[in-house]
Every structure is written in C-alpha cells, then in structure tokens.
Design a protein around this motif. Sequence first.
Motif, PDB file in Angstrom:
ATOM      1  N   THR A 102      41.401 -25.952  -2.295  1.00  0.00           N
ATOM      2  CA  THR A 102      41.901 -24.580  -2.124  1.00  0.00           C
ATOM      3  C   THR A 102      40.734 -23.591  -2.136  1.00  0.00           C
ATOM      4  O   THR A 102      40.658 -22.684  -1.296  1.00  0.00           O
ATOM      5  N   PHE A 110      47.635 -19.648   7.582  1.00  0.00           N
ATOM      6  CA  PHE A 110      48.304 -20.941   7.436  1.00  0.00           C
ATOM      7  C   PHE A 110      47.463 -22.086   7.993  1.00  0.00           C
ATOM      8  O   PHE A 110      47.462 -23.171   7.425  1.00  0.00           O
ATOM      9  N   CYS A 152      39.713 -21.293   1.096  1.00  0.00           N
ATOM     10  CA  CYS A 152      39.809 -19.829   0.992  1.00  0.00           C
ATOM     11  C   CYS A 152      38.466 -19.188   1.329  1.00  0.00           C
ATOM     12  O   CYS A 152      38.412 -18.158   2.004  1.00  0.00           O
ATOM     13  N   GLN A 161      47.272 -27.480   1.551  1.00  0.00           N
ATOM     14  CA  GLN A 161      48.712 -27.730   1.410  1.00  0.00           C
ATOM     15  C   GLN A 161      49.009 -29.226   1.515  1.00  0.00           C
ATOM     16  O   GLN A 161      49.828 -29.768   0.771  1.00  0.00           O
ATOM     17  N   THR A 190      49.879 -22.517  -2.066  1.00  0.00           N
ATOM     18  CA  THR A 190      49.897 -21.450  -1.055  1.00  0.00           C
ATOM     19  C   THR A 190      49.910 -20.082  -1.739  1.00  0.00           C
ATOM     20  O   THR A 190      49.225 -19.142  -1.300  1.00  0.00           O
ATOM     21  N   THR A 203      57.722 -19.364   0.730  1.00  0.00           N
ATOM     22  CA  THR A 203      56.435 -19.653   1.372  1.00  0.00           C
ATOM     23  C   THR A 203      56.310 -18.949   2.725  1.00  0.00           C
ATOM     24  O   THR A 203      55.235 -18.473   3.084  1.00  0.00           O
ATOM     25  N   ILE A 217      44.604 -22.776   5.456  1.00  0.00           N
ATOM     26  CA  ILE A 217      44.986 -23.332   4.164  1.00  0.00           C
ATOM     27  C   ILE A 217      45.681 -24.707   4.312  1.00  0.00           C
ATOM     28  O   ILE A 217      45.919 -25.409   3.331  1.00  0.00           O
ATOM     29  N   THR A 231      53.980 -24.929  -2.407  1.00  0.00           N
ATOM     30  CA  THR A 231      54.224 -23.495  -2.604  1.00  0.00           C
ATOM     31  C   THR A 231      53.278 -22.939  -3.671  1.00  0.00           C
ATOM     32  O   THR A 231      52.702 -21.852  -3.497  1.00  0.00           O
ATOM     33  N   TYR A 260      55.540 -14.701   1.052  1.00  0.00           N
ATOM     34  CA  TYR A 260      54.072 -14.648   1.140  1.00  0.00           C
ATOM     35  C   TYR A 260      53.587 -13.915   2.395  1.00  0.00           C
ATOM     36  O   TYR A 260      52.728 -13.034   2.304  1.00  0.00           O
TER      37      TYR A 260
END
Length: 470
Positions: A310, A287, A314, A294, A423, A267, A290, A420, A271
């Motif tokens: 998500t 981070f 995004c 998470q 993400t 992660t 998002i 994970t 990434y």
Amino acid sequence: MEPTPAAAPDSQPWYKQLHWQIILGLLLGLAYGVLAAQNGWGAFTTAWIKPFGTIFITALKLIAVPLVLASLITGVASLSDLRKLSRIGGKTIGIYLMTTAIAVTIGVVLADVIQPGGGFSPELRDDLIEAFGDDVDARMTSIEEAGIRDRGPLQFLVDAVSENAFASFSDNRSMLQVVVIAILFGIGLVQIPRERAAPVLAFFEGLNDVVIKLVDIVMLLAPIGVFALLADTIVSTAGDDPGRIMELLLALVKYMLVVLLGLAIHTFVTYPTVLKVLSPMKLKTFFSGIAPAQLVAFSTSSSGATLPVTMERCEEELGVSEEVSSFVLPLGATINMDGTALYQAVATLFIAQAFALDLGLGAQLTIVLTAVLASIGTAAVPGAGIIMLVIILEAVGVPAAGIALILGVDRILDMCRTVTNVTGDAMVATVVAATEDQLFPPDRTGRGDTLRVVGETAGAVPSRREAGMI
Ligand code: ASP
C-alpha cells in the motif's frame, strides 16, 4: 550496466504489468483450489503449494517494521514545521473516524432493510451452533487471554506507548508503537544540532531506500504467492467435505450478499465521493494505482501484511508524499478498518434476526458506536474482525455463540473486507496529501515499478527526495 530508460507501466504489454500478473495468479489459484478440493489434493497442496504463499506473506511482514520506521523517521525529520504534524494527525484521525461511521451506518441500514437473518431456519441455526461449537470456544478463549473485555475505550492510546522499543520492533502487532517511536525519534532528530543529526538521518534515508527496493523484490513473488494463498485458502476452507461449504454458502447467501453490497457501496461510492470532493485525483488513476495492494489484501486477508505494498503504490503511483504516506498508512492499517466495521454491523444484526431478537434504535446506535471502536481495536490480521464482533454482540445482548452461524464463510468475507480496509487507508492518504499540498505527479520513473527494478543500477534514478520534491 547502463540503466534502461523507464517506460511508463501502462506502455508495457499487459502480461508484464504487475496487477495483471497478480490477477492471473489469483484466478489460477482459484481454479486450482476448486480442483484440489474436489479431487482430495489437500495434503499435496499443503506440502507443496502453501509454503510459497507463506513465504510471500512472511517476507511482506519482514519488511513492514523497518519500512515504517525508516520512512516515518525521515518523513518527520524533513518537516519544516512540527505543527504540521499535529495538523496532519488530527485530519487523518478525523477522516478515519468519519468514514468508519459512514461504513457502519451503511451496514446497519442495509441489514435493517434487507433483513438477511429474517426467516432463518431455527433448525439450521441450532445445527450450525452445534457444528461450530469448538471454533466458537477457541475464539472465546482468545478474547479471555487477550483481556479484550476489560479494555476501556482509550486503551488503544495506552497501548500505543511502548516501554521497550526493541520489543516493539520485534512484533508486527505493535505497529502503532513503532509509529509513535518513529515520530518521537524524528522530532528528537530535528531538535538537535544539524551536524549531529546528519549521520543519523543519512543512515535512515539509506535504510529507507534499501527497504523500498526490498518491497519491489518481494512483489516479484506476488503472482506466485497469491496463487498459493488462494489455493490453500480454498482447500482448507472446503476441508474434507467440499459439499459442506457449498451448503453453507447457499444457506448464508443473503447475509453474504448484504455484506458484499455494503462493501461495494462503501468502496465504490463513499470513497470516490470523498476523493472527488477533497482531492484532484482521477478515480481511474486511484483504482488502477492501488489495484495490486487490493489484490494482495484480498489474498492475504491482512492489512498489516499488505502495508508495504500500500505504501509503495500510494507513493509511486498516486504521488502521495512519503511524509504523508509513512504516517497515514501505518496508522490506517492499525486503526482504520471500514470494511471490518461494516461487516461487524451486518453480522450483529444478522445474528440478532436469526435469533428473532428485535433490536431497537438504542441498540442500533450502540452498534454504530461499538463497531467504530471495535474496528479500531481489531488487529490487522486474518480473522481478527470476528473476535471483536463478540464484544459488539455482548454490548447489545445478542448471544455470542451466534458467531457459529457465520464462521463457516468468514474467511471469504474477510478477504473482501480487507480490500475495503486497505482502499480506505489509501483514499485517506490521498486526501490528506491533497489538502496538505503533498500530492505530486506519480513518480513512475522512481523506485517503484517492480518489473523494471531488478537489474537497474542502484541509485540510477533519483528518488522523489533527491529530486527535491520533498
Ligand atoms: N483481516 C482484516 C484486516 O487485516 C481484519 C478483519 O476484519 O478480520 O484488515
């Protein structure tokens, strides 16, 4: 009512920011769960606290199918060139497979080097197999019922095609079918005369805007939902005997640390590296944008239930176009599970080591291959990873009954691997958007910020599409 000018979320006091509220809910849920387990408040928690968590997850699931359907249909219909769709598709699947293979490799290397199952006491092993025998049997029965052993490697492609659209819409596990139906529908829509397509498209655009507002409304419940989910998870994991979970945690600490280390490396190293190389995205923006997704992933253990969050994060916070996010993210929630694949690799080697079985290079390569395929076939729901783990164990000749060793701590790891997984989906959406020139400045004045949305006049703020960005 006059719409209030929208402040950027960062300028709000911290306690009004969604991710801090969710973190607070999470910490309070953790503290309450421990207290409840120690004081035997299990029945009270189940009766009075758990329902709020269930309502939160159910509401998220309710939104998922209409969201994917409406946003993907409008996304595909807005494509000027359909060849772009196959290019985006190829890129997406390619990066998904590549990152999953890297994840499994990290898991295999860590388990080989650290040997979490080396020296595992045979007495404890036999005790655990005895203690979790019934749970193992329940998993085996689900494998038989779902016919998982007879599935060929391309079965997921066969399953992606639906024979009844309405049956697919009514089952959240059929997300891949919903994706395929929406793509076909969107393609059909651009092929018919404009005046015939316009009302249909307008309907789906309207539906899309409504569903996005619903995500905002449901997210208002997130801090309470997360509190309730965490409290219930701790109480039900600890059961009547909280001392037992502590014993299990201690016995399996090495195994858990290897899984967590692997997830952290993937992660926070893999990434960010891919993001740095393939996109202009700042890691801090990524981070912090998002983070709510998470946190929801952590508390629900389900990438499927987290999908609406998500998608929203995004689009609104990272600036991924709707066209890309509505395709890449539902696909990712279904087939891209790096955290799960990494965990499956470590678990396989851990169980083999605990049974003192030596797996050679051939078996390790089989693990890499089967874990990539198994993670594609893993459902985006809590506890699905351990069921598919059985397939990997059987492929390399490790006793499947060995899952008894890790069942007791599986939920905790499930929460972490789901973070994970989610993400990874967001990272690939960002990269695909960047390489397609579809990464826009974050739409912070738009549909997204939960804390401002309720009370705003509908349509007061132009969506990205209205603003001509798509
Ligand atoms: N809970 C995971 C997810 O939904 C799947 C699993 O590993 O069990 O992503």
